[in-house]
Write an enzyme that holds these catalytic residues in place. Sequence first.
Site, PDB file in Angstrom:
ATOM      1  N   ARG A 214       1.058  -1.150   0.022  1.00  0.00           N
ATOM      2  CA  ARG A 214      -0.038   0.068   0.166  1.00  0.00           C
ATOM      3  C   ARG A 214       0.606   1.376  -0.134  1.00  0.00           C
ATOM      4  NH1 ARG A 214      -3.052  -3.082  -1.622  1.00  0.00           N
ATOM      5  NH2 ARG A 214      -5.319  -3.488  -0.636  1.00  0.00           N
ATOM      6  N   GLU A 243      -3.126   8.071  -3.552  1.00  0.00           N
ATOM      7  CA  GLU A 243      -3.503   7.076  -4.667  1.00  0.00           C
ATOM      8  C   GLU A 243      -5.238   7.559  -4.786  1.00  0.00           C
ATOM      9  OE1 GLU A 243      -4.374   2.448  -5.610  1.00  0.00           O
ATOM     10  OE2 GLU A 243      -2.301   3.067  -4.634  1.00  0.00           O
ATOM     11  N   HIS A 262      -1.864   0.601  -9.771  1.00  0.00           N
ATOM     12  CA  HIS A 262      -2.454  -0.643  -9.016  1.00  0.00           C
ATOM     13  C   HIS A 262      -2.939  -1.626  -9.694  1.00  0.00           C
ATOM     14  CE1 HIS A 262      -3.962  -0.838  -4.550  1.00  0.00           C
ATOM     15  NE2 HIS A 262      -3.764  -2.198  -5.138  1.00  0.00           N
TER      16      HIS A 262
END
Length: 301
Positions: A214, A243, A262
Amino acid sequence: MRIHLGPGHDEHLATAIVSGGGTLSELDEADALVWDGSAEEFPDLPDRVRWVQLTYAGIEPFFRAGVIDDRRLWANASGVYADNVAEYAVGALLVGLRQFHASVAAKRWTKDVLDPRVRTLHGSTVVIVGCGGIGRAMIPRLHALGASVVAVNRSGRPVDGAKVTLPADRTSEVWSMADHFVVAAPATAETDHLVDAAALAAMPGSAWLVNVARGNLVDTDALVKALGDGAIAGAVLDVTDPEPLPDGHPLWDLDNAVITPHIANTRSRLTQTFAPTLEENVRRFAAGEELIARVDPNAGY
């Protein structure tokens, strides 16, 4: 056993539920819920729902939304997508070391510029921080390319194939122990900014950093400075903080930062990959057995 599948009706998940011995039902009649939607869409659960199966490995949004409780069983997809992400992580190291990104961007012959930067993974040591399913799937791939592994996990129990395994409370020691670094740990209060300015300063100047965990596990401001100063060779980030990474962010302007949106775990086969685990968990729940990837609400994953 009645199971509600929401918010869609994915054919792979539906087939897995039935193959595991379950019956598809409406939520108000269900004993369990299989959820492949977002945390924001998560429904209010009737008391009769005793198990919730999430199709994601990273479930931080569900904790932040306050939907995970200790009133029922919860399970996620931890480890299910390990091969997908491991493939990405090893490929990311090769992209950086072989300077593929620079060649893709080049508009002219750049041999004199790139030659000094190009390196091999063979003979190097790679630290995997958070060496769970993804890390274990990486190890044989790295060995095939001639690299060795230092593993960091929560317990410090030896990981097969790693030359050294350290517990998470000794993570600060690994930044000077290896050539390159892969971050694959869960996002918890303890791992926030795990890779900070001190960690980056301890890495060798030729190091590449890969983050498939993450974004908040890496201190973005510290990384921007380290990359800009040439303190490390580069970073491949499939996750960022913030993000999505906004237009104009300094990371976009760094030629030694490679950013993907991602996609380490490709969505094209997500439910198909998860279906066998779901089928087994349906069988286990009906039999009163321990679920695969049961979530610990107190640990946060």
